[in-house]
Design an enzyme around this catalytic site. Structure first.
Site, mmCIF file in Angstrom:
data_model
loop_
_atom_site.group_PDB
_atom_site.id
_atom_site.type_symbol
_atom_site.label_atom_id
_atom_site.label_comp_id
_atom_site.label_asym_id
_atom_site.label_seq_id
_atom_site.Cartn_x
_atom_site.Cartn_y
_atom_site.Cartn_z
ATOM 1 C CE LYS A 112 59.573 30.548 3.012
ATOM 2 N NZ LYS A 112 59.340 29.184 3.752
ATOM 3 C CE LYS A 193 61.877 26.927 -1.643
ATOM 4 N NZ LYS A 193 60.825 25.594 -0.908
ATOM 5 C CE LYS A 196 56.716 21.170 3.257
ATOM 6 N NZ LYS A 196 57.434 22.202 4.038
HETATM 7 P P1 ATP Z 1 57.183 26.185 2.743
HETATM 8 O O1 ATP Z 1 57.277 26.857 0.970
HETATM 9 O O2 ATP Z 1 56.733 26.185 4.024
HETATM 10 O O3 ATP Z 1 59.806 26.861 3.536
HETATM 11 P P2 ATP Z 1 58.942 23.948 0.684
HETATM 12 O O4 ATP Z 1 58.402 22.887 0.424
HETATM 13 O O5 ATP Z 1 60.280 25.184 0.992
HETATM 14 O O6 ATP Z 1 58.472 24.979 1.976
HETATM 15 P P3 ATP Z 1 61.055 22.759 3.660
HETATM 16 O O7 ATP Z 1 59.931 22.049 4.465
HETATM 17 O O8 ATP Z 1 61.252 24.453 3.612
HETATM 18 O O9 ATP Z 1 59.740 23.044 2.214
HETATM 19 O O10 ATP Z 1 61.961 22.394 3.181
HETATM 20 C C1 ATP Z 1 62.225 21.137 3.331
HETATM 21 C C2 ATP Z 1 63.220 20.542 2.922
HETATM 22 O O11 ATP Z 1 62.886 20.475 1.242
HETATM 23 C C3 ATP Z 1 64.530 21.230 2.649
HETATM 24 O O12 ATP Z 1 65.435 20.465 2.490
HETATM 25 C C4 ATP Z 1 63.971 22.044 1.763
HETATM 26 O O13 ATP Z 1 65.661 21.849 0.877
HETATM 27 C C5 ATP Z 1 63.656 20.867 0.272
HETATM 28 N N1 ATP Z 1 62.763 21.748 -0.533
HETATM 29 C C6 ATP Z 1 61.720 22.311 -0.833
HETATM 30 N N2 ATP Z 1 61.616 22.354 -1.694
HETATM 31 C C7 ATP Z 1 62.927 22.295 -2.862
HETATM 32 C C8 ATP Z 1 62.527 22.166 -4.136
HETATM 33 N N3 ATP Z 1 61.713 23.158 -4.882
HETATM 34 N N4 ATP Z 1 63.278 21.160 -4.698
HETATM 35 C C9 ATP Z 1 64.175 20.416 -4.267
HETATM 36 N N5 ATP Z 1 64.534 21.350 -2.528
HETATM 37 C C10 ATP Z 1 63.162 21.398 -2.408
HETATM 38 MG MG MG Z 2 60.727 26.634 2.806
#
Ligand code: ATP
Ligand code: MG
Length: 330
Positions: A112, A193, A196
């Site tokens: 990040k 992955k 968001k």
């Molecule tokens: P950001 O990019 O802001 O970090 P994010 O998409 O990674 O957002 P988080 O809020 O950080 O989402 O994570 C919430 C949950 O979703 C965590 O348990 C994380 O491991 C899971 N998660 C996030 N992205 C994935 C993915 N691509 N596949 C499976 N699990 C995911």
């Molecule tokens: Mg995340």
């Protein structure tokens, strides 16, 4: 009855399929088998820069979506992290027993911070706050995606170290990672992955996407130049990712899907998957809007959740303060 805790960041207007399949589906299932604590982790969400108005909106949108997927405030404790000040307080104590080198090894920070002009100290200490989130609640299991495994290891190390230094205080939590859906990939870059904050809009299926938008994203997902629909993560990561999504949402095994689409083209496959995805997310999107129509009710429900969470968190923090030689909070 074992305790489960997990959190999700309000870093966008919508959660995506990766969040849902990697974590949130497990949240829903575990509210019936565990004493469940789930939080919208807004303290984490300010570590990469944010807009206050958007944060308010996203906090409510997050809560609405969690209710829409099936979390039930009568069967779980649903709350917002910033309403429970003990998270920050415990985080400070844990920070004091975290090695700088140890924290520097966290790959999420490396990824990040590399994408930012100016990474904050908060982004660096994020995993310590996450450890506090988990340890405050005597958590047994933490349902998360694969990307959080390293943070869970740090949490266990910190818990063990604290216990050894100051006497048994924390339970050591285990990650609950469902292998098949632990990393849902970006539709435009199937080696990364779905995220968001990092994915381009076309790379993410949002739970709040319109049917038309979701279908379009599936149909234009990046695949390879071959023709076969087979699960081969190495050589066909795009198709493998779509097969995973299809399999879980439709409740069909991957070998069954491979057999069903033998001799058919990517177009047929993606068209059918688009229908499956739309069928899964349309009711979630609809219910989300219904919950969002009454923000005061959402806020009330979250405040009640925070009260329940605090009952546990204050007791843990009191014990920690006592163990480390602090006077009790007044
Ligand atoms: P950001 O990019 O802001 O970090 P994010 O998409 O990674 O957002 P988080 O809020 O950080 O989402 O994570 C919430 C949950 O979703 C965590 O348990 C994380 O491991 C899971 N998660 C996030 N992205 C994935 C993915 N691509 N596949 C499976 N699990 C995911
Ligand atoms: Mg995340």
């Amino acid at each position: 009855i074992p305790r489960v805790l997990s959190g999700i960041q309000p870093t966008a207007e919508s959660f995506h399929l990766g969040n849902y399949l990697g974590a949130l589906r497990q949240w829903v299932a575990m509210q019936d088998t565990h004493d469940a604590f789930y939080c919208v982790v807004d303290l984490h969400a300010i570590t990469a820069g944010h807009d206050p108005e958007a944060l308010v909106r996203r906090r409510r949108a997050s809560a609405a979506q969690l209710l829409a997927i099936g979390l039930d405030p009568d069967r779980c404790t649903l709350f917002v992290q910033s309403q429970v000040p003990e998270h920050t307080q415990l985080s400070w104590v844990l920070g004091a027993i975290t090695g700088f080198g140890e924290a520097s090894r966290m790959t999420q920070f490396k990824d990040k911070s590399a994408k930012q002009e100016r990474a904050s100290v908060g982004l660096f200490t994020y995993p310590i706050l996450q450890a506090a989130d988990i340890l405050l609640y005597d958590t047994d299991e933490v349902p998360v995606g694969e990307d959080q495994r390293q943070h869970l290891e740090l949490t266990r190390d910190l818990a063990g170290r604290f216990n050894k230094t100051f006497g048994k205080t924390f339970r050591l939590p285990k990650p609950h990672i469902v292998k098949d859906t632990a990393k849902i990939c970006d539709l435009q870059d199937p080696t990364a992955k779905m995220s968001k904050s990092n994915s381009v809009p076309a790379g993410i299926v949002d739970l709040r996407d319109t049917p038309k938008a979701a279908a379009k994203k599936i149909r234009s997902a990046v695949t390879d130049t071959g023709r076969e629909i087979v699960f081969d993560e190495e050589n066909k990561p795009g198709i493998a990712n779509l097969l995973t999504i299809f399999s879980v949402l439709a409740g069909v095994t991957i070998p069954e899907l491979e057999a069903r689409y033998q001799g058919k083209g990517y177009g047929d496959f993606k068209g059918d998957l688009a229908d499956v995805v739309v069928e899964a997310i349309a009711p979630i999107a609809r219910r989300t809007e219904e919950y969002l129509a009454d923000p005061a009710q959402l806020d009330k429900l979250l405040t009640e959740g925070a009260r329940k969470a605090r009952a546990v968190a204050t007791a843990t923090l009191a014990d920690v303060y006592d163990k480390v030689g602090f006077a009790q909070p007044v």
